[in-house]
Design a protein around this motif. Structure first.
Motif, mmCIF file in Angstrom:
data_model
loop_
_atom_site.group_PDB
_atom_site.id
_atom_site.type_symbol
_atom_site.label_atom_id
_atom_site.label_comp_id
_atom_site.label_asym_id
_atom_site.label_seq_id
_atom_site.Cartn_x
_atom_site.Cartn_y
_atom_site.Cartn_z
ATOM 1 N N MET A 196 0.840 -1.195 0.000
ATOM 2 C CA MET A 196 0.000 0.000 0.000
ATOM 3 C C MET A 196 0.877 1.248 0.000
ATOM 4 S SD MET A 196 -2.596 1.346 2.982
ATOM 5 C CE MET A 196 -1.547 2.601 3.680
ATOM 6 N N LYS A 197 0.630 2.136 -0.933
ATOM 7 C CA LYS A 197 1.347 3.408 -0.984
ATOM 8 C C LYS A 197 0.499 4.482 -0.303
ATOM 9 C CE LYS A 197 3.413 6.758 -4.179
ATOM 10 N NZ LYS A 197 3.662 7.126 -5.586
ATOM 11 N N LEU A 198 1.124 5.267 0.570
ATOM 12 C CA LEU A 198 0.405 6.304 1.312
ATOM 13 C C LEU A 198 0.954 7.675 0.944
ATOM 14 C CD1 LEU A 198 -1.581 7.196 3.525
ATOM 15 C CD2 LEU A 198 0.233 6.760 5.209
ATOM 16 N N ILE A 199 0.062 8.547 0.490
ATOM 17 C CA ILE A 199 0.418 9.932 0.156
ATOM 18 C C ILE A 199 -0.245 10.835 1.186
ATOM 19 C CG2 ILE A 199 0.277 11.761 -1.580
ATOM 20 C CD1 ILE A 199 -0.023 9.540 -3.704
ATOM 21 N N LYS A 200 0.573 11.552 1.957
ATOM 22 C CA LYS A 200 0.052 12.436 2.997
ATOM 23 C C LYS A 200 0.112 13.882 2.526
ATOM 24 C CE LYS A 200 1.528 9.600 6.952
ATOM 25 N NZ LYS A 200 2.305 9.623 8.222
ATOM 26 N N LEU A 201 -1.013 14.563 2.672
ATOM 27 C CA LEU A 201 -1.108 15.965 2.288
ATOM 28 C C LEU A 201 -1.532 16.787 3.502
ATOM 29 C CD1 LEU A 201 -3.078 15.457 -1.051
ATOM 30 C CD2 LEU A 201 -0.602 15.733 -0.809
ATOM 31 N N ASP A 202 -1.112 18.042 3.516
ATOM 32 C CA ASP A 202 -1.519 18.935 4.604
ATOM 33 C C ASP A 202 -2.931 19.436 4.355
ATOM 34 O OD1 ASP A 202 -1.493 20.529 6.867
ATOM 35 O OD2 ASP A 202 -0.627 22.233 5.796
#
Length: 242
Positions: free
Chosen positions: A1-7
């Motif tokens: 699983m790839k996780l992209i975190k954004l503000d």
């Protein structure tokens, strides 16, 4: 699983849809945001969330749906993934208010928005959006809303819950064909107000009493009416009054 975190982002669903349109994105890629400026729910409703307090996420699901008549299967999987995960934290009286609200007793704690697109091959690509009220404590002008923190009087790890939900989604999809009947039966059992008399309003704003019996294979709510007939309703055709 790839996780992209954004503000902060207008919408995690829109971001993930745009990304997957530009490049090949790994299945079950997840986008999260601390603040969502233009979050949306069913039928264009706005989803408000206090910055940094709640779980705002979207996950890409590919290679699962191949038939327009079967798209509600993903609603079943995602709803159960959330319910199963939250049960591990002893959240009380969990249920799914058809089609996509997550409830604890009579309070809404989450909402699911699934957006499907058909590719040239005929395969269906889905972006699953989930808003889950986790650590928010105040809900002004939202008397039916609550959060895990309010209900349990403790704070929760949002990312731990996220990983739990996505893991459940992956596991159910991996073995879906073998356990589809069991999952639908489980989903039916988790429906809000299943089997008890409840008040509804139809698309003409006429009120009536009925009993939820289940959901059809294409996602229509099945209600037993006072004349003992069972009527099926689409999303825009009926609203539960509670």
């Amino acid at each position: 699983m790839k996780l992209i975190k954004l503000d902060a982002i207008d919408s995690t669903n829109e971001f993930l849809k745009g990304l997957s349109n530009k490049e090949e994105v790994q299945n079950f890629t997840v986008v999260t945001a601390e603040n969502q400026l233009k979050g949306k729910g069913q039928m264009g409703a706005k989803w408000d969330s206090e910055s940094g307090k709640n779980l705002i996420m979207s996950v890409l699901v590919k290679d699962f749906l191949f038939d327009n008549e079967a798209v509600f299967n993903l609603n079943v999987v995602v709803s159960l993934a959330v319910i199963r995960t939250l049960k591990k934290y002893s959240i009380p009286e969990l249920s799914v208010k058809w089609p996509n609200d997550i409830m604890s007793a009579n309070k809404k704690i989450g909402g699911i928005l699934i957006e499907n697109s058909i590719k040239g091959s005929g395969a269906i690509r889905s972006v699953v959006g989930l808003g889950l009220n986790v650590n928010q404590l105040q809900f002004e002008n939202l008397p039916r809303a609550s959060s895990l923190a309010v209900i349990c009087d403790t704070l929760f790890d949002k990312e731990e819950i996220l990983f739990g939900i996505v893991e459940e989604i992956e596991q159910m999809i991996a073995k879906y064909n073998a356990v589809a009947f069991d999952l639908w039966e489980e989903y039916t059992g988790e429906l809000f107000k299943i089997g008890v008399p409840a008040a509804f309003s139809d698309e003409n704003q006429d009120n009536f009493m009925g009993i939820i019996k289940g959901v059809s294979s294409v996602g229509k709510l099945q209600i037993l009416l006072e004349d003992d007939s069972i009527c099926e309703y689409n999303l825009k055709e009926v609203q539960m009054l509670y």
